[in-house]
Structures are given as C-alpha cells and as structure tokens.
Design an enzyme around this catalytic site. Structure first.
Site, PDB file in Angstrom:
ATOM      1  N   HIS A 197       0.824  -1.213   0.000  1.00  0.00           N
ATOM      2  CA  HIS A 197       0.000   0.000   0.000  1.00  0.00           C
ATOM      3  C   HIS A 197       0.850   1.250   0.000  1.00  0.00           C
ATOM      4  O   HIS A 197       2.034   1.209   0.327  1.00  0.00           O
ATOM      5  CB  HIS A 197      -0.977   0.026   1.187  1.00  0.00           C
ATOM      6  CG  HIS A 197      -0.320  -0.003   2.547  1.00  0.00           C
ATOM      7  ND1 HIS A 197      -0.060  -1.165   3.228  1.00  0.00           N
ATOM      8  CD2 HIS A 197       0.112   0.996   3.353  1.00  0.00           C
ATOM      9  CE1 HIS A 197       0.500  -0.880   4.395  1.00  0.00           C
ATOM     10  NE2 HIS A 197       0.621   0.430   4.493  1.00  0.00           N
ATOM     11  N   GLU A 235       7.788   1.017   5.004  1.00  0.00           N
ATOM     12  CA  GLU A 235       7.271  -0.043   5.867  1.00  0.00           C
ATOM     13  C   GLU A 235       7.498  -1.360   5.142  1.00  0.00           C
ATOM     14  O   GLU A 235       7.261  -1.452   3.933  1.00  0.00           O
ATOM     15  CB  GLU A 235       5.763   0.173   6.114  1.00  0.00           C
ATOM     16  CG  GLU A 235       5.099  -0.903   6.958  1.00  0.00           C
ATOM     17  CD  GLU A 235       3.590  -0.659   7.150  1.00  0.00           C
ATOM     18  OE1 GLU A 235       3.000   0.137   6.395  1.00  0.00           O
ATOM     19  OE2 GLU A 235       3.030  -1.277   8.069  1.00  0.00           O
ATOM     20  N   HIS A 274       3.967   7.047   3.821  1.00  0.00           N
ATOM     21  CA  HIS A 274       4.922   5.950   3.655  1.00  0.00           C
ATOM     22  C   HIS A 274       4.484   5.013   2.539  1.00  0.00           C
ATOM     23  O   HIS A 274       3.339   5.052   2.086  1.00  0.00           O
ATOM     24  CB  HIS A 274       5.126   5.163   4.959  1.00  0.00           C
ATOM     25  CG  HIS A 274       3.924   4.435   5.484  1.00  0.00           C
ATOM     26  ND1 HIS A 274       3.051   4.987   6.391  1.00  0.00           N
ATOM     27  CD2 HIS A 274       3.448   3.186   5.236  1.00  0.00           C
ATOM     28  CE1 HIS A 274       2.106   4.115   6.688  1.00  0.00           C
ATOM     29  NE2 HIS A 274       2.307   3.000   5.989  1.00  0.00           N
TER      30      HIS A 274
END
Ligand code: CO
Length: 134
Positions: free
Chosen positions: A7, A130, A79
């Site tokens: 994502h 991430e 992020h």
C-alpha cells in the site's frame, strides 16, 4: 528481497473527506473507517486493482502521524509498504547493510495484524518505508 507494493499510505486531517474524494470523485472502492487506538490512527483502505491506498487520520493525543500533519496540513504521502516473505531475514539483511529500523528494531504487529517494521527515511531516499511480512 522486497516484493509487491502492499500500500501507499496518505496521512489526512479529515478521513471522511478523503474517503469521499476517493469514493465520489475518483470512483474507487473504499472501506469503512477502522479505529486502531494502539497505533494512534484511524484507517480506511482504498482497493485498487494492483495495490491499496491506506488513508490515515490521527487518533488520540500521541498519534505517530501528528507531527507529519503539522508539517503537511493538507495531508500527503506518508509511507510506502513493500511485502517481504520473511521479516526476520529482512531485519538481518538491513542491519548488516547499515540501515536503521525505527523503534526498538524489532518487528511489531501492524495495522493488518501482520509483522511490520519501519525504516528510517534518511536511509531510503527520503521515504518512510514499511516492510510487511506477506
Ligand atoms: Co502502512
């Protein structure tokens, strides 16, 4: 080592307004909001054919995205999340390469119930990264 883009996270001050932008203006499939007090955020997912957009709104006094929104009051990309097959192996490889893992350096259970780590933006072209175990 990294696989699919899981994502792209966008921090916003008003998640309902952002969800309506994606649902109405952009015509996307948008989830219901989910409060994650232990992460200090409310999340909504926008499902796209090849990835997801994670809308993040601060929740509570100690939200980890409060500082970002203070610097970016209109919201912004917060992020990117890439999938890895083995988060422990990823940690060993990153530490050996001199990359900094945020927090105590250990994987934590992320917003989707899977182990995640965050990497220092200064080590990754100015981008908070991430990694999530797929
Ligand atoms: Co994320």
């Amino acid at each position: 080592m990294i696989g699919r883009l899981n994502h792209v996270a966008i921090a916003v001050a008003d998640i309902a307004a952002a969800a309506e932008l994606y649902r109405g203006t952009l015509g996307a499939q948008v989830s219901e909001p989910k409060a994650l007090p232990e992460h200090g955020v409310t999340t909504i997912f926008v499902d796209l054919p090849n990835t997801r957009i994670e809308l993040l709104e601060p929740l509570g006094e100690q939200s980890p995205i409060a500082g970002f929104l203070a610097r970016n009051p209109d919201g912004g990309i917060h992020h990117l999340c890439y999938e890895v097959a083995d988060i422990e192996a990823a940690c060993r490889r990153l530490v050996a390469a001199g990359a900094r893992i945020l927090g105590d350096g250990r994987p934590k259970t992320g917003a989707h119930g899977k182990p995640v780590i965050f990497l220092h933006p200064k080590d990754f072209a100015g981008t908070l990264v991430e990694l999530e175990q797929a």
